[in-house]
Design a protein around this motif. Structure first.
Motif, PDB file in Angstrom:
ATOM      1  N   VAL A  30       0.811  -1.216   0.000  1.00 24.12           N
ATOM      2  CA  VAL A  30       0.000   0.000   0.000  1.00 24.12           C
ATOM      3  C   VAL A  30       0.844   1.265   0.000  1.00 24.12           C
ATOM      4  O   VAL A  30       0.672   2.142  -0.844  1.00 24.12           O
ATOM      5  N   ARG A  31       1.756   1.397   0.961  1.00 24.19           N
ATOM      6  CA  ARG A  31       2.524   2.637   1.076  1.00 24.19           C
ATOM      7  C   ARG A  31       3.906   2.556   0.440  1.00 24.19           C
ATOM      8  O   ARG A  31       4.432   3.552  -0.032  1.00 24.19           O
ATOM      9  N   GLY A  32       4.489   1.372   0.425  1.00 27.19           N
ATOM     10  CA  GLY A  32       5.815   1.227  -0.153  1.00 27.19           C
ATOM     11  C   GLY A  32       5.807   1.253  -1.665  1.00 27.19           C
ATOM     12  O   GLY A  32       6.750   1.742  -2.290  1.00 27.19           O
ATOM     13  N   TYR A  33       4.714   0.766  -2.265  1.00 29.59           N
ATOM     14  CA  TYR A  33       4.650   0.726  -3.726  1.00 29.59           C
ATOM     15  C   TYR A  33       3.559   1.647  -4.285  1.00 29.59           C
ATOM     16  O   TYR A  33       3.850   2.623  -4.964  1.00 29.59           O
ATOM     17  N   LEU A  34       2.282   1.332  -3.979  1.00 25.77           N
ATOM     18  CA  LEU A  34       1.174   2.067  -4.601  1.00 25.77           C
ATOM     19  C   LEU A  34       1.156   3.548  -4.217  1.00 25.77           C
ATOM     20  O   LEU A  34       0.948   4.404  -5.074  1.00 25.77           O
ATOM     21  N   TYR A  35       1.360   3.843  -2.955  1.00 26.08           N
ATOM     22  CA  TYR A  35       1.373   5.249  -2.532  1.00 26.08           C
ATOM     23  C   TYR A  35       2.456   6.019  -3.290  1.00 26.08           C
ATOM     24  O   TYR A  35       2.210   7.125  -3.784  1.00 26.08           O
ATOM     25  N   GLN A  36       3.646   5.437  -3.372  1.00 30.09           N
ATOM     26  CA  GLN A  36       4.758   6.114  -4.060  1.00 30.09           C
ATOM     27  C   GLN A  36       4.441   6.303  -5.544  1.00 30.09           C
ATOM     28  O   GLN A  36       4.718   7.357  -6.126  1.00 30.09           O
ATOM     29  N   LEU A  37       3.847   5.287  -6.144  1.00 22.64           N
ATOM     30  CA  LEU A  37       3.476   5.349  -7.561  1.00 22.64           C
ATOM     31  C   LEU A  37       2.450   6.454  -7.797  1.00 22.64           C
ATOM     32  O   LEU A  37       2.625   7.300  -8.687  1.00 22.64           O
ATOM     33  N   TRP A  38       1.383   6.459  -7.005  1.00 26.88           N
ATOM     34  CA  TRP A  38       0.319   7.452  -7.167  1.00 26.88           C
ATOM     35  C   TRP A  38       0.782   8.848  -6.781  1.00 26.88           C
ATOM     36  O   TRP A  38       0.350   9.833  -7.371  1.00 26.88           O
ATOM     37  N   LYS A  39       1.656   8.953  -5.807  1.00 23.51           N
ATOM     38  CA  LYS A  39       2.204  10.255  -5.411  1.00 23.51           C
ATOM     39  C   LYS A  39       3.012  10.850  -6.561  1.00 23.51           C
ATOM     40  O   LYS A  39       2.909  12.041  -6.847  1.00 23.51           O
ATOM     41  N   GLN A  40       3.796  10.008  -7.212  1.00 23.29           N
ATOM     42  CA  GLN A  40       4.618  10.474  -8.335  1.00 23.29           C
ATOM     43  C   GLN A  40       3.742  10.823  -9.539  1.00 23.29           C
ATOM     44  O   GLN A  40       3.978  11.822 -10.209  1.00 23.29           O
ATOM     45  N   LYS A  41       2.726  10.003  -9.790  1.00 22.51           N
ATOM     46  CA  LYS A  41       1.876  10.211 -10.967  1.00 22.51           C
ATOM     47  C   LYS A  41       0.901  11.370 -10.776  1.00 22.51           C
ATOM     48  O   LYS A  41       0.639  12.115 -11.715  1.00 22.51           O
ATOM     49  N   TYR A  42       0.359  11.519  -9.577  1.00 25.24           N
ATOM     50  CA  TYR A  42      -0.636  12.563  -9.300  1.00 25.24           C
ATOM     51  C   TYR A  42      -0.067  13.573  -8.308  1.00 25.24           C
ATOM     52  O   TYR A  42       0.613  14.496  -8.700  1.00 25.24           O
ATOM     53  N   ASN A  43      -0.379  13.384  -7.034  1.00 26.41           N
ATOM     54  CA  ASN A  43       0.161  14.234  -5.969  1.00 26.41           C
ATOM     55  C   ASN A  43      -0.087  13.544  -4.631  1.00 26.41           C
ATOM     56  O   ASN A  43      -0.701  12.483  -4.580  1.00 26.41           O
ATOM     57  N   VAL A  44       0.378  14.152  -3.551  1.00 20.64           N
ATOM     58  CA  VAL A  44       0.286  13.544  -2.221  1.00 20.64           C
ATOM     59  C   VAL A  44      -1.167  13.319  -1.817  1.00 20.64           C
ATOM     60  O   VAL A  44      -1.516  12.256  -1.303  1.00 20.64           O
ATOM     61  N   VAL A  45      -2.026  14.308  -2.047  1.00 23.25           N
ATOM     62  CA  VAL A  45      -3.419  14.200  -1.611  1.00 23.25           C
ATOM     63  C   VAL A  45      -4.123  13.048  -2.328  1.00 23.25           C
ATOM     64  O   VAL A  45      -4.794  12.233  -1.685  1.00 23.25           O
ATOM     65  N   THR A  51      -4.753   5.328  -1.469  1.00 23.47           N
ATOM     66  CA  THR A  51      -4.210   4.275  -0.604  1.00 23.47           C
ATOM     67  C   THR A  51      -5.068   4.077   0.643  1.00 23.47           C
ATOM     68  O   THR A  51      -5.210   2.953   1.124  1.00 23.47           O
ATOM     69  N   THR A  52      -5.659   5.150   1.149  1.00 22.09           N
ATOM     70  CA  THR A  52      -6.546   5.012   2.303  1.00 22.09           C
ATOM     71  C   THR A  52      -7.796   4.223   1.917  1.00 22.09           C
ATOM     72  O   THR A  52      -8.254   3.375   2.693  1.00 22.09           O
ATOM     73  N   ALA A  53      -8.336   4.479   0.749  1.00 21.74           N
ATOM     74  CA  ALA A  53      -9.492   3.703   0.281  1.00 21.74           C
ATOM     75  C   ALA A  53      -9.119   2.224   0.155  1.00 21.74           C
ATOM     76  O   ALA A  53      -9.858   1.347   0.628  1.00 21.74           O
ATOM     77  N   LEU A  54      -7.987   1.950  -0.460  1.00 23.30           N
ATOM     78  CA  LEU A  54      -7.545   0.560  -0.604  1.00 23.30           C
ATOM     79  C   LEU A  54      -7.310  -0.087   0.756  1.00 23.30           C
ATOM     80  O   LEU A  54      -7.769  -1.211   1.013  1.00 23.30           O
ATOM     81  N   SER A  75      -8.611   6.691   9.638  1.00 25.34           N
ATOM     82  CA  SER A  75      -7.690   7.595  10.347  1.00 25.34           C
ATOM     83  C   SER A  75      -6.345   6.928  10.605  1.00 25.34           C
ATOM     84  O   SER A  75      -5.301   7.597  10.549  1.00 25.34           O
ATOM     85  N   MET A  76      -6.343   5.622  10.862  1.00 22.33           N
ATOM     86  CA  MET A  76      -5.068   4.915  11.046  1.00 22.33           C
ATOM     87  C   MET A  76      -4.260   4.944   9.746  1.00 22.33           C
ATOM     88  O   MET A  76      -3.053   5.154   9.762  1.00 22.33           O
ATOM     89  N   SER A  77      -4.932   4.762   8.622  1.00 21.22           N
ATOM     90  CA  SER A  77      -4.240   4.789   7.335  1.00 21.22           C
ATOM     91  C   SER A  77      -3.625   6.165   7.061  1.00 21.22           C
ATOM     92  O   SER A  77      -2.476   6.256   6.626  1.00 21.22           O
ATOM     93  N   VAL A  78      -4.382   7.213   7.319  1.00 25.28           N
ATOM     94  CA  VAL A  78      -3.862   8.566   7.112  1.00 25.28           C
ATOM     95  C   VAL A  78      -2.672   8.823   8.042  1.00 25.28           C
ATOM     96  O   VAL A  78      -1.636   9.345   7.612  1.00 25.28           O
ATOM     97  N   PHE A  79      -2.812   8.428   9.313  1.00 24.42           N
ATOM     98  CA  PHE A  79      -1.715   8.591  10.267  1.00 24.42           C
ATOM     99  C   PHE A  79      -0.460   7.868   9.787  1.00 24.42           C
ATOM    100  O   PHE A  79       0.636   8.444   9.781  1.00 24.42           O
ATOM    101  N   ILE A  80      -0.606   6.622   9.368  1.00 23.66           N
ATOM    102  CA  ILE A  80       0.559   5.839   8.944  1.00 23.66           C
ATOM    103  C   ILE A  80       1.190   6.443   7.687  1.00 23.66           C
ATOM    104  O   ILE A  80       2.410   6.450   7.539  1.00 23.66           O
ATOM    105  N   THR A  81       0.373   7.003   6.804  1.00 17.68           N
ATOM    106  CA  THR A  81       0.911   7.643   5.606  1.00 17.68           C
ATOM    107  C   THR A  81       1.683   8.906   5.971  1.00 17.68           C
ATOM    108  O   THR A  81       2.771   9.155   5.439  1.00 17.68           O
ATOM    109  N   LEU A  82       1.139   9.694   6.889  1.00 20.33           N
ATOM    110  CA  LEU A  82       1.867  10.890   7.341  1.00 20.33           C
ATOM    111  C   LEU A  82       3.156  10.510   8.063  1.00 20.33           C
ATOM    112  O   LEU A  82       4.159  11.216   7.961  1.00 20.33           O
ATOM    113  N   LEU A  83       3.129   9.390   8.762  1.00 20.31           N
ATOM    114  CA  LEU A  83       4.338   8.879   9.417  1.00 20.31           C
ATOM    115  C   LEU A  83       5.394   8.541   8.363  1.00 20.31           C
ATOM    116  O   LEU A  83       6.577   8.852   8.531  1.00 20.31           O
TER     117      LEU A  83
END
Length: 180
Positions: A30-45, A51-54, A75-83
């Motif tokens: 979720v965060r190691g691959y997909l989040y990084q991919l989507w962050k690069q392709k789109y933006n952080v938000v 990734t939170t939906a997934l 909220s746990m997903s958002v927290f872990i992503t901000l971490l």
């Protein structure tokens, strides 16, 4: 929380190791691959929303329990992503997820991982179900949501401060560096 007894779990370390692998695999995907991919392709938000939906749908049992457990997963997903954003390493989200699963589920029995995971303590959560979580234990508690929101606000502030420092000086001061 009322601890009514203790279970004898043979080879508890295997269950703890399983919780580590479970958290590591989820976080790497979720965060190691997909989040990084989507962050690069789109933006952080957009990456956080996707990734939170997934992550929330990966924890679909929360939907059976009601809105508070779903909000706790979100909220746990958002927290872990901000971490992840704050630390810059996938290790921090893996450790946070692992600690939640190990202490919450295997030790306290207040979090549901899977039906075959044992728990060391037989715990019940009594009182107002909004606070205690009722039959859903700490996963259904508004207390977890409040703590998660406090962690989110704190990490958001830390990330903003970190970004301000990085933009102002070009880099964070090195350890042992003398400020001018």
């Amino acid at each position: 929380m009322n601890i009514q007894g203790q279970n004898n779990i043979n080879l508890i370390w295997i269950w703890i190791l399983a919780a580590l692998f479970n958290a590591a695999m989820q976080e790497l995907l979720v965060r190691g691959y997909l989040y990084q991919l989507w962050k690069q392709k789109y933006n952080v938000v957009v990456a956080i929303v996707l990734t939170t939906a997934l992550f929330t749908f990966m924890h679909a049992g929360a939907f059976e329990a009601g809105i508070i457990p779903v909000m706790n997963v979100i909220s746990m997903s958002v927290f872990i992503t901000l971490l992840l954003e704050y630390t810059g390493t996938i290790i921090a989200p893996i450790v946070a997820h692992f600690v939640w699963n190990t202490i919450g589920a295997i030790i306290l029995g207040g979090v549901s991982l899977a039906p075959d995971y044992p728990n060391l303590f037989n715990s019940t959560f009594q009182g107002n179900s909004l606070i205690s979580g009722g039959t859903y234990k700490i996963e259904g508690s508004i207390v977890v949501l409040i703590v998660n929101l406090i962690l989110i606000v704190s990490l958001f502030a830390c990330n903003k401060r970190k970004n301000r420092i990085l933009k102002g000086t070009g880099s964070l001061p090195q350890k042992g560096a003398i400020a001018k």
